[in-house]
Enzyme design. Structure first.
Site, PDB file in Angstrom:
ATOM      1  N   ARG A   1      -6.872   2.884  10.782  1.00  0.00           N
ATOM      2  CA  ARG A   1      -6.386   1.512  11.026  1.00  0.00           C
ATOM      3  C   ARG A   1      -7.455   1.245  11.874  1.00  0.00           C
ATOM      4  O   ARG A   1      -7.468  -0.220  12.322  1.00  0.00           O
ATOM      5  CB  ARG A   1      -5.149   1.524  11.565  1.00  0.00           C
ATOM      6  CG  ARG A   1      -4.151   0.883  10.523  1.00  0.00           C
ATOM      7  CD  ARG A   1      -2.847   0.728  11.458  1.00  0.00           C
ATOM      8  NE  ARG A   1      -1.812   0.019  10.609  1.00  0.00           N
ATOM      9  CZ  ARG A   1      -0.859   0.335   9.910  1.00  0.00           C
ATOM     10  NH1 ARG A   1      -0.921   1.620   9.379  1.00  0.00           N
ATOM     11  NH2 ARG A   1      -0.006  -0.500   9.170  1.00  0.00           N
TER      12      ARG A   1
ATOM     13  N   ARG B   1       1.258  -8.258  13.672  1.00  0.00           N
ATOM     14  CA  ARG B   1       0.594  -7.150  12.711  1.00  0.00           C
ATOM     15  C   ARG B   1      -0.420  -7.778  11.825  1.00  0.00           C
ATOM     16  O   ARG B   1      -1.574  -7.059  11.749  1.00  0.00           O
ATOM     17  CB  ARG B   1       1.664  -6.603  11.879  1.00  0.00           C
ATOM     18  CG  ARG B   1       2.502  -5.845  12.840  1.00  0.00           C
ATOM     19  CD  ARG B   1       4.006  -5.595  12.120  1.00  0.00           C
ATOM     20  NE  ARG B   1       3.931  -4.685  10.894  1.00  0.00           N
ATOM     21  CZ  ARG B   1       4.482  -4.610   9.795  1.00  0.00           C
ATOM     22  NH1 ARG B   1       5.488  -5.538   9.796  1.00  0.00           N
ATOM     23  NH2 ARG B   1       4.248  -3.810   8.827  1.00  0.00           N
TER      24      ARG B   1
ATOM     25  N   ARG C   1      11.318  -8.242   2.554  1.00  0.00           N
ATOM     26  CA  ARG C   1      11.770  -6.778   3.166  1.00  0.00           C
ATOM     27  C   ARG C   1      12.586  -6.750   4.243  1.00  0.00           C
ATOM     28  O   ARG C   1      13.314  -5.821   4.406  1.00  0.00           O
ATOM     29  CB  ARG C   1      10.296  -6.125   3.376  1.00  0.00           C
ATOM     30  CG  ARG C   1      10.656  -4.819   3.525  1.00  0.00           C
ATOM     31  CD  ARG C   1       9.116  -3.885   3.601  1.00  0.00           C
ATOM     32  NE  ARG C   1       8.366  -4.177   4.816  1.00  0.00           N
ATOM     33  CZ  ARG C   1       7.208  -3.716   4.870  1.00  0.00           C
ATOM     34  NH1 ARG C   1       6.448  -3.009   3.854  1.00  0.00           N
ATOM     35  NH2 ARG C   1       6.467  -3.605   6.061  1.00  0.00           N
TER      36      ARG C   1
ATOM     37  N   LYS D   1       0.579  -1.307   0.170  1.00  0.00           N
ATOM     38  CA  LYS D   1      -0.019   0.021   0.039  1.00  0.00           C
ATOM     39  C   LYS D   1       0.891   1.302  -0.067  1.00  0.00           C
ATOM     40  O   LYS D   1       0.505   2.169  -0.771  1.00  0.00           O
ATOM     41  CB  LYS D   1      -0.939  -0.087   1.162  1.00  0.00           C
ATOM     42  CG  LYS D   1      -0.398   0.068   2.635  1.00  0.00           C
ATOM     43  CD  LYS D   1      -1.680   0.003   3.466  1.00  0.00           C
ATOM     44  CE  LYS D   1      -1.233  -0.371   4.852  1.00  0.00           C
ATOM     45  NZ  LYS D   1       0.117  -0.848   5.239  1.00  0.00           N
TER      46      LYS D   1
HETATM   47  P1  AMP Z   1       2.973   0.987   8.296  1.00  0.00           P
HETATM   48  O1  AMP Z   1       4.332   1.690   7.768  1.00  0.00           O
HETATM   49  O2  AMP Z   1       1.769   1.642   7.824  1.00  0.00           O
HETATM   50  O3  AMP Z   1       2.829  -0.325   8.164  1.00  0.00           O
HETATM   51  O4  AMP Z   1       2.938   1.492  10.092  1.00  0.00           O
HETATM   52  C1  AMP Z   1       4.020   0.868  10.681  1.00  0.00           C
HETATM   53  C2  AMP Z   1       3.442   0.617  12.196  1.00  0.00           C
HETATM   54  O5  AMP Z   1       3.129   1.995  12.777  1.00  0.00           O
HETATM   55  C3  AMP Z   1       2.301   0.254  12.678  1.00  0.00           C
HETATM   56  O6  AMP Z   1       2.365  -1.320  12.499  1.00  0.00           O
HETATM   57  C4  AMP Z   1       1.984   0.637  13.735  1.00  0.00           C
HETATM   58  O7  AMP Z   1       2.539   0.420  14.935  1.00  0.00           O
HETATM   59  C5  AMP Z   1       2.316   2.110  13.459  1.00  0.00           C
HETATM   60  N1  AMP Z   1       0.819   2.852  12.853  1.00  0.00           N
HETATM   61  C6  AMP Z   1       1.100   3.412  11.562  1.00  0.00           C
HETATM   62  N2  AMP Z   1       0.029   4.094  11.260  1.00  0.00           N
HETATM   63  C7  AMP Z   1      -0.713   3.664  12.332  1.00  0.00           C
HETATM   64  C8  AMP Z   1      -2.326   4.045  12.677  1.00  0.00           C
HETATM   65  N3  AMP Z   1      -2.919   4.635  11.887  1.00  0.00           N
HETATM   66  N4  AMP Z   1      -2.769   3.712  13.890  1.00  0.00           N
HETATM   67  C9  AMP Z   1      -2.046   3.069  14.932  1.00  0.00           C
HETATM   68  N5  AMP Z   1      -0.652   2.880  14.616  1.00  0.00           N
HETATM   69  C10 AMP Z   1      -0.368   2.988  13.542  1.00  0.00           C
END
Ligand code: AMP
Length: 182
Positions: free
Chosen positions: A85, A139, A122, A10
């Protein structure tokens, strides 16, 4: 908005959509990773959550998005990557974006065994602290539990487009663009 499990691509697709529509991409994951790098107070809080594969609190991420949406460059639209999220975040976003037309939500769907395979790859390339095997499993569980209800929320509003993300990056981009045009 681009919504999908970890490893669905994404982030990459959000960058492409933002470039194509000439609007900024707002990625809460990127904002949090920058905070961790700069060792700010926010970064210290976020690091523990991220390492465990848990979500950062709704309040913190909603404040980050609210702050970013106050910037002038979001006036003509924006792409959200990784937010909302949770249902609470989706409701908060409604309040924040009252002035905008209805959102378009793209779900990037990828089978779980493919996600695990991609994240394993990754981990060796990007060295992200949350791509460890145990964290990845957490996750994925968090996605199923907290984020999938968000998809239902937008589905009932007829705002949800589901795209098959199990294909090459270019093919997925083509599918997203075609769906957005429709
Ligand atoms: P991502 O790069 O979007 O996969 O985000 C990496 C990590 O950042 C996630 O596993 C969460 O720990 C935190 N994170 C990112 N976006 C959110 C969100 N909208 N709400 C809560 N935690 C977030």
């Amino acid at each position: 908005m681009l919504i999908g499990p970890p490893g669905a691509g994404k982030g990459t697709q959000a960058t492409r959509v933002a470039d194509a529509w000439k609007v900024p991409k707002i990625s809460t994951g990127d904002i949090l990773r920058r905070a961790i790098e700069s060792e700010s107070l926010l970064g210290i809080t976020a690091k523990e959550c991220m390492r465990r594969g848990e979500l950062v609190s709704d309040e913190i991420v909603t404040d980050l998005v609210a702050e970013r949406l106050a910037d002038a460059d979001t006036q003509d639209g924006f792409v959200l990557d990784g937010f909302p999220r949770t249902l609470e975040q989706a409701l908060a976003l409604d309040v924040l974006t009252e002035a905008y037309s209805s959102p378009m939500v793209v779900e990037v769907r990828v089978p779980e065994d493919e996600l695990v395979r991609r994240l394993r790859q990754r981990r060796t390339i990007e060295r992200r602290i949350d791509d460890e095997e145990a964290t990845v499993r957490e996750r994925l569980a968090v996605y199923r539990r907290a984020t999938q209800p968000v998809l239902d929320f937008y589905k009932t509003r007829n705002a949800l487009i589901t795209v098959d993300g199990h294909a090459s990056t270019d093919d997925v981009t083509r599918r997203i663009n075609a769906a957005l045009k429709r």
